[in-house]
Motif scaffolding. Structure first.
Motif, PDB file in Angstrom:
ATOM      1  N   PHE A  16       0.814  -1.206   0.000  1.00 22.31           N
ATOM      2  CA  PHE A  16       0.000   0.000   0.000  1.00 22.31           C
ATOM      3  C   PHE A  16       0.852   1.262   0.000  1.00 22.31           C
ATOM      4  O   PHE A  16       1.792   1.390   0.795  1.00 22.31           O
ATOM      5  CB  PHE A  16      -0.904   0.040   1.244  1.00 22.31           C
ATOM      6  N   ASP A  17       0.510   2.169  -0.884  1.00 21.91           N
ATOM      7  CA  ASP A  17       0.905   3.548  -0.689  1.00 21.91           C
ATOM      8  C   ASP A  17       0.139   4.049   0.534  1.00 21.91           C
ATOM      9  O   ASP A  17      -0.903   3.476   0.894  1.00 21.91           O
ATOM     10  CB  ASP A  17       0.537   4.359  -1.939  1.00 21.91           C
ATOM     11  N   LEU A  18       0.606   5.120   1.168  1.00 18.26           N
ATOM     12  CA  LEU A  18      -0.067   5.624   2.371  1.00 18.26           C
ATOM     13  C   LEU A  18      -0.871   6.890   2.080  1.00 18.26           C
ATOM     14  O   LEU A  18      -2.103   6.869   2.069  1.00 18.26           O
ATOM     15  CB  LEU A  18       0.962   5.870   3.482  1.00 18.26           C
ATOM     16  N   ASP A  19      -0.173   7.996   1.818  1.00 19.27           N
ATOM     17  CA  ASP A  19      -0.844   9.286   1.641  1.00 19.27           C
ATOM     18  C   ASP A  19      -1.844   9.236   0.494  1.00 19.27           C
ATOM     19  O   ASP A  19      -1.501   8.843  -0.633  1.00 19.27           O
ATOM     20  CB  ASP A  19       0.181  10.390   1.365  1.00 19.27           C
ATOM     21  N   ASP A  20      -3.056   9.650   0.768  1.00 21.64           N
ATOM     22  CA  ASP A  20      -4.149   9.739  -0.212  1.00 21.64           C
ATOM     23  C   ASP A  20      -4.587   8.387  -0.757  1.00 21.64           C
ATOM     24  O   ASP A  20      -5.368   8.328  -1.707  1.00 21.64           O
ATOM     25  CB  ASP A  20      -3.788  10.685  -1.369  1.00 21.64           C
ATOM     26  N   THR A  21      -4.101   7.324  -0.152  1.00 22.96           N
ATOM     27  CA  THR A  21      -4.588   5.986  -0.481  1.00 22.96           C
ATOM     28  C   THR A  21      -5.379   5.419   0.694  1.00 22.96           C
ATOM     29  O   THR A  21      -6.510   4.974   0.527  1.00 22.96           O
ATOM     30  CB  THR A  21      -3.430   5.049  -0.844  1.00 22.96           C
ATOM     31  N   GLY A 137       6.370   9.377   0.939  1.00 18.49           N
ATOM     32  CA  GLY A 137       6.158  10.439   1.920  1.00 18.49           C
ATOM     33  C   GLY A 137       7.018  10.282   3.160  1.00 18.49           C
ATOM     34  O   GLY A 137       7.737   9.291   3.337  1.00 18.49           O
ATOM     35  N   ASN A 138       6.897  11.270   4.031  1.00 15.88           N
ATOM     36  CA  ASN A 138       7.706  11.271   5.261  1.00 15.88           C
ATOM     37  C   ASN A 138       6.854  11.172   6.513  1.00 15.88           C
ATOM     38  O   ASN A 138       7.266  11.589   7.592  1.00 15.88           O
ATOM     39  CB  ASN A 138       8.587  12.523   5.324  1.00 15.88           C
ATOM     40  N   VAL A 139       5.657  10.615   6.377  1.00 14.77           N
ATOM     41  CA  VAL A 139       4.816  10.431   7.546  1.00 14.77           C
ATOM     42  C   VAL A 139       5.467   9.419   8.488  1.00 14.77           C
ATOM     43  O   VAL A 139       6.095   8.447   8.048  1.00 14.77           O
ATOM     44  CB  VAL A 139       3.402   9.968   7.124  1.00 14.77           C
ATOM     45  N   GLU A 140       5.359   9.669   9.790  1.00 11.57           N
ATOM     46  CA  GLU A 140       5.932   8.771  10.794  1.00 11.57           C
ATOM     47  C   GLU A 140       4.836   7.821  11.243  1.00 11.57           C
ATOM     48  O   GLU A 140       4.058   8.123  12.148  1.00 11.57           O
ATOM     49  CB  GLU A 140       6.512   9.589  11.949  1.00 11.57           C
TER      50      GLU A 140
END
Length: 236
Positions: A16-21, A137-140
Motif C-alpha cells: 500500500f501507498d499511504l498518503d491519499d490511499t 512520503g515522510n509520515v511517521e
C-alpha cells in the motif's frame, strides 16, 4: 467500481501507498505546512522575505543536491537550514530554529486518524495476504493508528529512491523472499505507484479517486474508485 485491464496473477503480498490511499492527506499536509510557516514567520528576518521565499530556497536546495528529491525529509531539513543561513542567523540559531520548525511540521504531519472502516479492511486483508507499505512520503507511521498494520514499511530516502524507481519494490521482494509478481501494489498515483509497480514487474491497482492529472499513460492492472473494492481479492 472495479475494472480489470489485465488478468491478475496469483499474489501473496499487498503493498500500500499511504498518503491519499489509506487516508486523505491534503488537509494534513496543509496543516503541517502552516505549522512550519507559523513558526518561521514569528522570526522577523524570515517574515520579511515574503511568501515566495520558502519555495525559492526549496528549489535552490534541489539544484545544489538533486538527490534530495528522493528524500522529502532531508529536502525539507536542508531547505530550512539553507533558508535560515541566508538570513544571517548564527550557526546555533540556525540549528535551533530549523529543528523547531521541522518539529512543528512533523507533529502536524503525523496528526492522522485512519478511519475504522479502513482499519477493519486492512485487518480483513491481513488474514489472507502479507500487508506492507511503500511510500514516497515522510509520515511517521509509528505515531498514528497504522503503526501495527504492516509487516514491512519502506520509505523513499530512508530505504531507497522514490517511486517510480524500482528500489523500494526490489527491497520489498528481497526482504519477503517473493518474486515481484507476487506483490500487488495499491496507490492513488499513476505517475509513482502504477508506473513504479508496472515497470518493476509488480502488479498494480490504481485507486482513481483524486481527480488529478498524471503524465504516465500506462494502465494499471486493476482500477478501483473505492479502497473497499479490494475485498474482491479475498479468497473464499
Amino acid at each position: 467500481m472495479i475494472r480489470f485491464n489485465r488478468a491478475i496473477r496469483p499474489f501473496s503480498v499487498m503493498s500500500f501507498d499511504l498518503d491519499d490511499t489509506l487516508y486523505n492527506n491534503h488537509p494534513i499536509i496543509k496543516a503541517a505546512v502552516s505549522a512550519q510557516q507559523n513558526y518561521l514567520n514569528a522570526l522577523p528576518r524570515y517574515q520579511e522575505q515574503g511568501p515566495q521565499y520558502w519555495q525559492k530556497c526549496r528549489q535552490l536546495a534541489a539544484l545544489q543536491q538533486p538527490e534530495l528529491k528522493d528524500n522529502v525529509t532531508q529536502w525539507r531539513k536542508h531547505t530550512l537550514h539553507l533558508a535560515l543561513s541566508k538570513l544571517g542567523f548564527t550557526e546555533q540559531e540556525v540549528a535551533l530554529h530549523a529543528s523547531n520548525a521541522y518539529n512543528a511540521f512533523a507533529d502536524a504531519r503525523s496528526n492522522i486518524v485512519v478511519s475504522d472502516d479502513v482499519l477493519a479492511l486492512l485487518d480483513n486483508l491481513a488474514q489472507h495476504f502479507t500487508l506492507i507499505a511503500i511510500t514516497n512520503g515522510n509520515v511517521e507511521i509509528e505515531r498514528f493508528n497504522l503503526h501495527n498494520k504492516f509487516e514491512l514499511v519502506l520509505q523513499a530516502g530512508m530505504h531507497g529512491k522514490a517511486k517510480p524507481h524500482s528500489t523500494l519494490f526490489d527491497k520489498a521482494a528481497a526482504h519477503l523472499k517473493v518474486t515481484k509478481s507476487d506483490i500487488l501494489h495499491i496507490g492513488d498515483s499513476l505517475d509513482t505507484d502504477v508506473q513504479g509497480a508496472n515497470n518493476t514487474g509488480c502488479q498494480s491497482v490504481w485507486l482513481n479517486d483524486q481527480n488529478a492529472k498524471y503524465d504516465y499513460k500506462g494502465l494499471a492492472d486493476v482500477e478501483i474508485t473505492n479502497i473497499h473494492a479490494l475485498t474482491h481479492f479475498i479468497r473464499s
